[in-house]
Scaffold this motif. Structure first.
Motif, short mmCIF file in Angstrom:
data_model
loop_
_atom_site.label_atom_id
_atom_site.label_comp_id
_atom_site.label_asym_id
_atom_site.label_seq_id
_atom_site.Cartn_x
_atom_site.Cartn_y
_atom_site.Cartn_z
N ARG A 1 33.23 28.14 33.27
CA ARG A 1 32.66 28.51 34.36
C ARG A 1 31.64 29.51 34.61
O ARG A 1 30.66 29.41 35.08
CB ARG A 1 33.85 28.60 35.42
CG ARG A 1 33.49 28.67 37.03
CD ARG A 1 33.26 27.47 37.71
NE ARG A 1 33.01 27.48 38.93
CZ ARG A 1 33.84 27.65 39.98
NH1 ARG A 1 35.29 27.77 39.57
NH2 ARG A 1 33.45 27.73 41.23
N ALA A 2 32.14 30.66 33.79
CA ALA A 2 31.22 31.84 33.93
C ALA A 2 29.85 31.53 33.10
O ALA A 2 28.79 31.93 33.55
CB ALA A 2 31.79 33.02 33.35
N TRP A 3 29.93 30.72 32.23
CA TRP A 3 28.74 30.49 31.37
C TRP A 3 27.81 29.55 32.10
O TRP A 3 26.61 29.25 31.80
CB TRP A 3 29.00 29.52 30.15
CG TRP A 3 29.82 30.48 29.32
CD1 TRP A 3 29.62 31.86 28.93
CD2 TRP A 3 30.16 29.85 28.06
NE1 TRP A 3 30.29 32.03 27.98
CE2 TRP A 3 30.77 30.78 27.26
CE3 TRP A 3 30.88 28.69 27.65
CZ2 TRP A 3 31.59 31.08 26.12
CZ3 TRP A 3 31.54 28.50 26.32
CH2 TRP A 3 31.95 29.73 25.69
N SER A 4 28.20 28.97 33.23
CA SER A 4 27.62 28.07 34.10
C SER A 4 26.43 29.01 34.91
O SER A 4 25.37 28.28 35.53
CB SER A 4 28.12 26.95 35.33
OG SER A 4 28.82 28.08 36.37
N GLY A 5 26.97 30.24 35.14
CA GLY A 5 25.90 31.04 35.91
C GLY A 5 26.22 31.11 37.48
O GLY A 5 25.68 32.02 38.07
N ASP A 6 27.08 30.11 37.76
CA ASP A 6 27.13 29.90 39.44
C ASP A 6 28.34 31.38 39.73
O ASP A 6 29.04 31.83 39.06
CB ASP A 6 28.14 28.88 39.62
CG ASP A 6 27.28 27.72 39.40
OD1 ASP A 6 25.97 27.67 39.57
OD2 ASP A 6 27.91 26.51 39.04
N SER A 7 27.92 31.64 40.97
CA SER A 7 28.94 32.75 41.58
C SER A 7 30.31 32.04 42.08
O SER A 7 30.54 30.92 42.50
CB SER A 7 28.53 33.40 42.76
OG SER A 7 29.24 34.42 43.34
N PHE A 8 31.49 32.62 41.65
CA PHE A 8 32.79 32.06 41.86
C PHE A 8 33.84 33.07 42.23
O PHE A 8 33.90 34.03 41.53
CB PHE A 8 33.19 30.90 41.00
CG PHE A 8 33.49 31.43 39.67
CD1 PHE A 8 34.83 31.47 39.17
CD2 PHE A 8 32.63 31.86 38.83
CE1 PHE A 8 34.98 31.73 37.70
CE2 PHE A 8 32.81 32.11 37.34
CZ PHE A 8 34.09 32.01 37.03
N ASP A 9 34.97 32.82 42.76
CA ASP A 9 36.13 33.45 42.97
C ASP A 9 37.19 32.70 42.11
O ASP A 9 37.14 31.61 41.59
CB ASP A 9 36.69 33.39 44.29
CG ASP A 9 35.60 33.88 45.40
OD1 ASP A 9 34.87 34.88 44.73
OD2 ASP A 9 35.73 33.53 46.52
N TRP A 10 38.37 33.49 41.77
CA TRP A 10 39.26 33.04 40.94
C TRP A 10 40.74 33.70 41.45
O TRP A 10 40.83 34.96 41.60
CB TRP A 10 39.25 33.19 39.57
CG TRP A 10 40.03 32.34 38.52
CD1 TRP A 10 41.54 32.61 38.27
CD2 TRP A 10 39.91 31.12 37.98
NE1 TRP A 10 41.70 31.77 37.60
CE2 TRP A 10 41.03 30.69 37.20
CE3 TRP A 10 38.74 30.24 38.03
CZ2 TRP A 10 41.20 29.73 36.64
CZ3 TRP A 10 38.73 29.07 37.50
CH2 TRP A 10 39.94 28.63 36.80
N ASP A 11 41.60 32.83 41.86
CA ASP A 11 43.00 33.30 42.05
C ASP A 11 44.09 32.60 41.61
O ASP A 11 44.27 31.34 42.22
CB ASP A 11 43.21 33.57 43.73
CG ASP A 11 44.39 34.21 44.02
OD1 ASP A 11 45.15 34.47 43.32
OD2 ASP A 11 44.56 34.57 45.42
N SER A 12 44.55 32.92 40.48
CA SER A 12 46.04 32.05 40.02
C SER A 12 46.70 32.80 39.24
O SER A 12 46.77 33.95 39.43
CB SER A 12 45.06 30.96 38.79
OG SER A 12 46.03 30.03 38.38
N GLU A 13 47.56 32.34 38.51
CA GLU A 13 48.76 32.82 37.85
C GLU A 13 48.52 34.26 37.01
O GLU A 13 49.00 35.17 37.33
CB GLU A 13 49.50 32.02 36.96
CG GLU A 13 50.78 32.58 36.52
CD GLU A 13 51.72 31.72 35.56
OE1 GLU A 13 52.85 32.15 34.84
OE2 GLU A 13 51.20 30.56 35.44
N HIS A 14 47.36 34.02 36.32
CA HIS A 14 47.13 35.17 35.22
C HIS A 14 45.88 36.08 35.58
O HIS A 14 45.75 37.05 35.14
CB HIS A 14 46.97 34.61 34.15
CG HIS A 14 48.00 34.17 33.40
ND1 HIS A 14 49.24 34.43 32.94
CD2 HIS A 14 48.29 32.59 33.25
CE1 HIS A 14 50.00 33.70 32.45
NE2 HIS A 14 49.75 32.40 32.81
#
Length: 386
Positions: free
Chosen positions: A139-152
């Motif tokens: 996902r980071a390689w796509s260049g888009d801004s994003f959030d993440w909230d999961s187990e790890h």
């Protein structure tokens, strides 16, 4: 489908049969062995990872600066860095290499070696983390801004300013022989890598992974990789003489109490499913199929890693590799017991005839026809084995 060959991007000249004559990490040797592969028909070199070696990413960057064409396979463990940092590191390296990078994500087959770097997650939990890690990196390689909230992992509003070189992201390679590994690789990998098992065992794993990919609705074909130790010579007799010499030297070094590998612990019960499978094959017999020799895996015990050999003349080993290629394996990871002469011999005498034969066999066939042929070959091998 093509056929490609991955060698070892070694940092020194030590192997199981000979101690190092170079410094622990020798940049001049690292550049030389990579150029030998590049100049002798190899397609990739691997930069392996364990807790005691040089940083493989810096090693790979050095090789990238000293080569022009060879593809770089960088092994990486998710426990050693945050995925957003790793994603940018990989992109930076891929720009240095001008698009030659594939990242091989390692979940870890030794609890003790994971603990050396502060990782105490149980094996199945590590696979869950590896899956998240690969998803974030992609996902980071796509260049888009994003959030993440999961187990790890948890973070907010991340975006990489650096994008993939020439608009094409690095490849994602993954390996493992447990059910947890099959599920993760079926979902996330571009390339699925296995150790060198007998034909039927390898085909059985492929079917398990493909079934999981189909259940997930995956439409992009997996590429398959398999690893062996090549022991070749001009004749079968000379190759087997060489093979028994390798085994004898390995056993003599162990008997003398030499430290063959500071990380792998020989004669301990292996944790990794892939190593367990190699030992199970060795218990069934030393010689399988056309040229697969498992005596070295038995001698290595719980040492892990690629430990089964293809032994024979240049023509015999060519035919043995073609047997695996028919099942769908297109990348062959091959690491000798004397890096420079083995890379030269295999690159000059075996790789050219393999590439020529595969080109001849596949000329005029569509991708769909090739995949259908591979499925039929796997069914045939499994039917014979049953």
């Amino acid at each position: 489908m093509s056929i490609e060959f991955l060698g070892m991007g070694a940092g020194n000249d030590s192997t199981e049969t000979s101690p190092a004559t170079t410094p622990f990490f020798d940049p001049a040797y690292a550049a030389r062995i990579a150029r030998i592969h590049e100049d002798n028909n190899w397609d990739h070199v691997l930069f392996a990872y364990n807790s005691s070696t040089q940083d493989p990413s810096v090693h790979a960057a050095w090789v990238a600066a000293n080569t022009e064409r060879i593809q770089l396979r960088l092994a990486h463990r998710p426990n050693v860095s945050h995925p957003t940092f790793a994603a940018r590191s990989f992109l930076t390296l891929d720009h240095i290499a001008q698009g030659r990078l594939t990242v091989h994500f390692i979940t870890g087959g030794s609890q003790a070696d994971q603990a050396r770097e502060g990782d105490y997650l149980a094996k199945d939990a590590r696979y869950g983390r590896t899956q998240e890690y690969m998803q974030i990196v992609r996902r980071a390689w796509s260049g888009d801004s994003f959030d993440w909230d999961s187990e790890h992992y948890r973070f907010e509003n991340f975006a990489s300013g650096l994008g993939p070189f020439a608009g094409k992201r690095p490849g994602i390679s993954f390996g493992g022989s447990s059910e947890a590994a099959w599920s993760v690789g079926a979902a996330e990998a571009d390339i699925y890598a296995l150790f060198g098992e007998p034909l039927a065992d390898a085909a059985s794993q492929q079917e398990q992974i493909l079934a999981r990919a189909a259940a997930l609705g995956r439409t992009e074909p997996l590429r398959w990789q398999i690893a062996f130790r090549p022991i070749v010579a001009a004749t079968d007799e000379l190759a087997w003489e060489k093979a028994h010499g390798v085994l004898g030297t390995f056993q003599a070094r162990r008997s003398a109490g030499e430290v063959i590998d500071p990380v792998r612990h020989y004669n301990q019960k292996p944790e990794a499913a892939g190593t367990q499978r190699l030992l199970a094959a060795a218990e069934r017999g030393d010689l399988h199929d056309r040229a697969l020799w498992t005596a070295l895996a038995k001698a290595a015990g719980g040492g892990g890693g690629s430990a089964t050999a293809l032994v024979g003349s240049y023509d015999t080993v060519t035919q043995a590799i073609l047997d695996y290629h028919e099942l769908g394996f297109e990348i062959f990871g091959l690491r000798g017991y004397d890096f420079v002469p083995d890379a030269l011999e295999f690159g000059r005498h075996v790789i050219p005839q393999l590439k020529q034969e595969v080109e001849h066999r596949e000329r005029g066939k569509t991708a769909g026809e090739l995949r259908a042929g591979q499925a039929a070959a796997r069914a045939r091998v499994l039917s014979v084995a049953s």
